[in-house]
Scaffold this motif. Structure first.
Motif, PDB file in Angstrom:
ATOM      1  N   TRP A  78       0.825  -1.212   0.000  1.00 38.87           N
ATOM      2  CA  TRP A  78       0.000   0.000   0.000  1.00 38.87           C
ATOM      3  C   TRP A  78       0.853   1.253   0.000  1.00 38.87           C
ATOM      4  O   TRP A  78       1.911   1.287   0.625  1.00 38.87           O
ATOM      5  N   ARG A  79       0.416   2.250  -0.684  1.00 34.92           N
ATOM      6  CA  ARG A  79       0.990   3.605  -0.545  1.00 34.92           C
ATOM      7  C   ARG A  79      -0.128   4.609  -0.754  1.00 34.92           C
ATOM      8  O   ARG A  79      -1.158   4.271  -1.347  1.00 34.92           O
ATOM      9  N   PRO A  80       0.028   5.825  -0.266  1.00 37.42           N
ATOM     10  CA  PRO A  80      -1.087   6.785  -0.329  1.00 37.42           C
ATOM     11  C   PRO A  80      -1.578   6.960  -1.767  1.00 37.42           C
ATOM     12  O   PRO A  80      -0.779   7.237  -2.660  1.00 37.42           O
ATOM     13  N   PRO A  81      -2.896   6.771  -1.992  1.00 32.89           N
ATOM     14  CA  PRO A  81      -3.407   6.889  -3.353  1.00 32.89           C
ATOM     15  C   PRO A  81      -3.504   8.348  -3.795  1.00 32.89           C
ATOM     16  O   PRO A  81      -3.471   9.258  -2.965  1.00 32.89           O
ATOM     17  N   GLY A 128      -1.534  10.446  -5.154  1.00 33.18           N
ATOM     18  CA  GLY A 128      -0.459  11.352  -4.729  1.00 33.18           C
ATOM     19  C   GLY A 128      -0.613  11.824  -3.300  1.00 33.18           C
ATOM     20  O   GLY A 128      -0.073  12.837  -2.898  1.00 33.18           O
ATOM     21  N   GLY A 129      -1.395  11.077  -2.488  1.00 37.59           N
ATOM     22  CA  GLY A 129      -1.541  11.420  -1.079  1.00 37.59           C
ATOM     23  C   GLY A 129      -2.652  12.409  -0.804  1.00 37.59           C
ATOM     24  O   GLY A 129      -2.779  12.882   0.315  1.00 37.59           O
ATOM     25  N   ASN A 130      -3.486  12.693  -1.789  1.00 34.57           N
ATOM     26  CA  ASN A 130      -4.610  13.622  -1.580  1.00 34.57           C
ATOM     27  C   ASN A 130      -5.875  12.808  -1.289  1.00 34.57           C
ATOM     28  O   ASN A 130      -6.474  12.225  -2.197  1.00 34.57           O
ATOM     29  N   PRO A 131      -6.294  12.746   0.013  1.00 41.40           N
ATOM     30  CA  PRO A 131      -7.419  11.873   0.359  1.00 41.40           C
ATOM     31  C   PRO A 131      -8.700  12.228  -0.397  1.00 41.40           C
ATOM     32  O   PRO A 131      -9.469  11.357  -0.778  1.00 41.40           O
ATOM     33  N   ALA A 189      -8.435  10.897  -3.830  1.00 39.40           N
ATOM     34  CA  ALA A 189      -8.499   9.436  -3.763  1.00 39.40           C
ATOM     35  C   ALA A 189      -9.952   8.976  -3.589  1.00 39.40           C
ATOM     36  O   ALA A 189     -10.375   7.994  -4.194  1.00 39.40           O
ATOM     37  N   ALA A 190     -10.732   9.707  -2.774  1.00 40.82           N
ATOM     38  CA  ALA A 190     -12.132   9.341  -2.555  1.00 40.82           C
ATOM     39  C   ALA A 190     -12.923   9.481  -3.857  1.00 40.82           C
ATOM     40  O   ALA A 190     -13.757   8.632  -4.195  1.00 40.82           O
ATOM     41  N   ALA A 244     -12.134   6.626  -6.067  1.00 37.01           N
ATOM     42  CA  ALA A 244     -12.767   5.390  -5.594  1.00 37.01           C
ATOM     43  C   ALA A 244     -14.242   5.353  -5.983  1.00 37.01           C
ATOM     44  O   ALA A 244     -14.777   4.306  -6.338  1.00 37.01           O
ATOM     45  N   GLU A 269     -14.501   4.443  -9.535  1.00 38.53           N
ATOM     46  CA  GLU A 269     -14.151   3.026  -9.703  1.00 38.53           C
ATOM     47  C   GLU A 269     -15.354   2.131  -9.382  1.00 38.53           C
ATOM     48  O   GLU A 269     -15.568   1.103 -10.013  1.00 38.53           O
ATOM     49  N   ASP A 270     -16.156   2.550  -8.385  1.00 38.63           N
ATOM     50  CA  ASP A 270     -17.281   1.719  -7.958  1.00 38.63           C
ATOM     51  C   ASP A 270     -18.539   1.943  -8.794  1.00 38.63           C
ATOM     52  O   ASP A 270     -19.504   1.220  -8.658  1.00 38.63           O
TER      53      ASP A 270
END
Lengths: 58, 514
Positions: free
Chosen positions: A38-41, A43-46, A49-50, A53, A56-57
């Motif tokens: 695992w690494r922060p998705p 570029g580390g911007n939550p 990343a949300a 995700a 993706e869903d």
């Protein structure tokens, strides 16, 4: 059988995301486990990343 | 001051790896202090607060590693940084040589299609994302991550209930499923008692006490410390109690938590009354009582003892000490040595629930016991839960990294106010391999500092563990005792013993059975 009950009747089979130490302990206890590298998705911007995700869903 | 910083780009490491790396660098010649952080927003704040931020560190992204070294000379700092880089390179090389690891949950699931649980311990800001993904793929979740916002917890638990999956956490330190421990877990036998716990160390303490009583646990389901708050409203506690109620391996149930929010309590009491199995509840801070068949007790070891006795048809009533005579002898020995104690008890805890329990035990005995860090020199008894989020930003939990606590033991040695140190040691898988050693080293120095000032400092400890744990309960207890630390058989007894040292007039009430 309900889904939550099934977990209580089956052997554990684990995907470990995070501290590797926990995967090592589970392996030592004879549990089947796969460690995610695992690494922060995003570029580390939550927030980004949300969003990714959610896409993706969809 | 020769503080040197280096940023290594795209080199994500987990907090345990970083802690070990910092420890290795600290041992290098001339190095006074070393820290290794990922460039997360929380860590940037920490670096600014501690004055360690630099232009280089400010540019680091969450997947970049920041190394900070304070050494006697610039050359030694540079040498330490080079050694750290080399160790990281070796680690990456070893990882490349081993199996190629999946980078995502989905690729991990292709490799392990029978997986039924995701154990997640990523930084809190990313925890919801990973946990939601796991729940939607049909996995139960053990969520160790802390610093997870309350609103994220509610979303996760609602999704778990919709999918009929367990969401154990966030901030779930321990669970036992089918005889397997997750997170910080002790080596305990399987048995007939199921536990639902909004407390990791609480679950560990109860499982270990049950083991000592010859009982074992069927399952220990962690739900996260906030589950019985007004906002989360017991979502996972109710679900877990329901699962244990129909589990054939579970004959009786223990529930451990902080007191439920008053809005949540009536629903919980109704659910408990409907459970078809013997039940003991320990909601630390809630009064002891018998509600129908449900027994509410005040302490963690009391919960284990009451249920074990009930299952064997024996009576049980709470006692301040299991062996009051031995306690009286021990007090006599300490006092005959001529103690000159400061007036305050200082609790330095790794286990959050144990800290809370100690405060509840001490409060009626010693008067108000404060929680958290004081302004320097503030008088009064105080219990610190060093595993709280405010102490663990950018560093591992004190059950893994003893440094947070050992620094404070040393400070206590220099304080004229502190007379008694109250400590917990938590053994088991995932925790420090030898927690007694750093505590004893710091304690030796702290005690010497107090002695040089003409004061006494007594350390009182309890150890959560079993003889089967990797650290071996008996070995740890013997080490502590040989080093001069007073070891009591439970956290509650340790807290009462600390109170007796400060207030000898309590002997009549606490040692009445002796």
């Amino acid at each position: 059988m309900t889904d939550e009950r099934r977990l209580l009747d089956e052997p554990l089979c684990v995907i470990n995301i995070g501290l590797e130490l926990f995967a090592q302990d589970l392996e030592a206890a004879g549990v089947e486990v796969v460690q995610v590298d695992w690494r922060p998705p995003a570029g580390g911007n939550p927030r980004m990343a949300a969003l990714l995700a959610e896409l993706e869903d969809d | 001051m020769p503080i040197h910083t280096q940023v290594i780009q795209s080199s994500y490491q987990d907090s345990v790896v970083l802690m070990r790396l910092a420890g290795e660098v600290r041992a290098l010649p001339g190095v006074r202090e070393a820290a290794c952080f990922m460039g997360t927003p929380a860590n940037h704040v920490l670096l600014e607060q501690t004055g360690l931020a630099s232009a280089g560190s400010r540019a680091a992204r969450p997947e970049d590693l920041i190394l900070v070294v304070d050494a006697a000379t610039g050359a030694e700092a540079e040498a330490a940084l080079a050694a750290a880089r080399e160790r990281l390179a070796r680690r990456q090389e070893a990882a490349r040589a081993a199996d190629v690891r999946p980078r995502t949950l989905d690729s991990a699931l292709r490799r392990l299609p029978g997986a039924n649980l995701a154990a997640i311990s990523v930084p809190g800001a990313y925890a919801k994302l990973e946990a939601l993904r796991a729940l939607r793929r049909g996995l139960h979740v053990f969520l160790f991550s802390d610093n997870v916002p309350l609103e994220d917890e509610i979303v996760l638990k609602d999704e778990a209930l919709r999918c009929r999956r367990l969401c154990m956490g966030p901030d779930c330190g321990t669970a036992y499923l089918n005889g397997t421990g997750l997170g910080f877990s002790n080596v305990v036998p399987r048995g007939r008692i199921g536990v639902v716990a909004a407390s990791g160390t609480g679950l560990q303490a109860v499982a270990c006490r049950l083991a000592a009583l010859g009982e074992g646990i069927s399952h220990g389901i962690g739900v996260g410390g906030r589950d019985l708050s007004a906002e989360v409203a017991g979502r996972m506690t109710h679900f877990a109690l329901g699962a244990l109620a129909t589990d054939s391996a579970t004959e009786a149930i223990i529930l451990i938590s902080k007191p439920p929010h008053p809005e949540v309590l009536p629903g919980l009491e109704a659910a408990l009354a409907r459970l078809p199995k013997p039940l003991v509840v320990c909601c630390l801070g809630a009064p002891p009582r018998l509600l129908g068949r449900v027994r509410w007790v005040e302490t963690l070891d009391g919960a284990a003892e009451a249920l074990a006795a009930g299952l064997r048809g024996a009576d049980w009533s709470p006692q301040p000490f299991r062996d009051p005579e031995a306690v009286a002898i021990r007090l006599g020995r300490l006092r005959s040595a001529g103690l000159c104690l400061g007036p305050d008890v200082l609790g330095l805890y790794a286990g959050g629930t144990l800290a809370h329990e100690a405060r509840l035990v001490l409060d009626p005995l010693l008067g108000p016991v404060a929680h958290g860090d004081p302004c320097p020199g503030t008088p009064g008894h105080r219990i610190l839960d060093l595993g709280e989020d405010r102490y663990t930003v950018g560093r591992p939990h004190p059950m893994l990294d003893p440094l947070i606590r050992t620094e404070r033991i040393l400070q206590a040695g220099h304080s004229a106010r502190v007379g008694v140190l109250l400590l917990d040691l938590v053994l088991g898988r995932g925790t420090h391999p030898d927690p007694a050693e750093p505590v004893l080293r710091a304690w030796g120095q702290g005690r010497a500092a107090a002695k040089a000032d003409g004061r006494s400092l007594v350390a009182v400890a309890s150890v959560v563990g079993t003889p089967g744990d990797p650290q071996d309960l008996n070995r740890q207890v013997a080490q502590l005792a040989q080093g001069g630390i007073e070891v009591l058989p439970s956290n509650a007894e340790a807290a009462r013993f600390a109170a007796l040292l400060i207030r000898p007039d309590l002997e009549r009430s606490l040692l009445a059975g002796g």
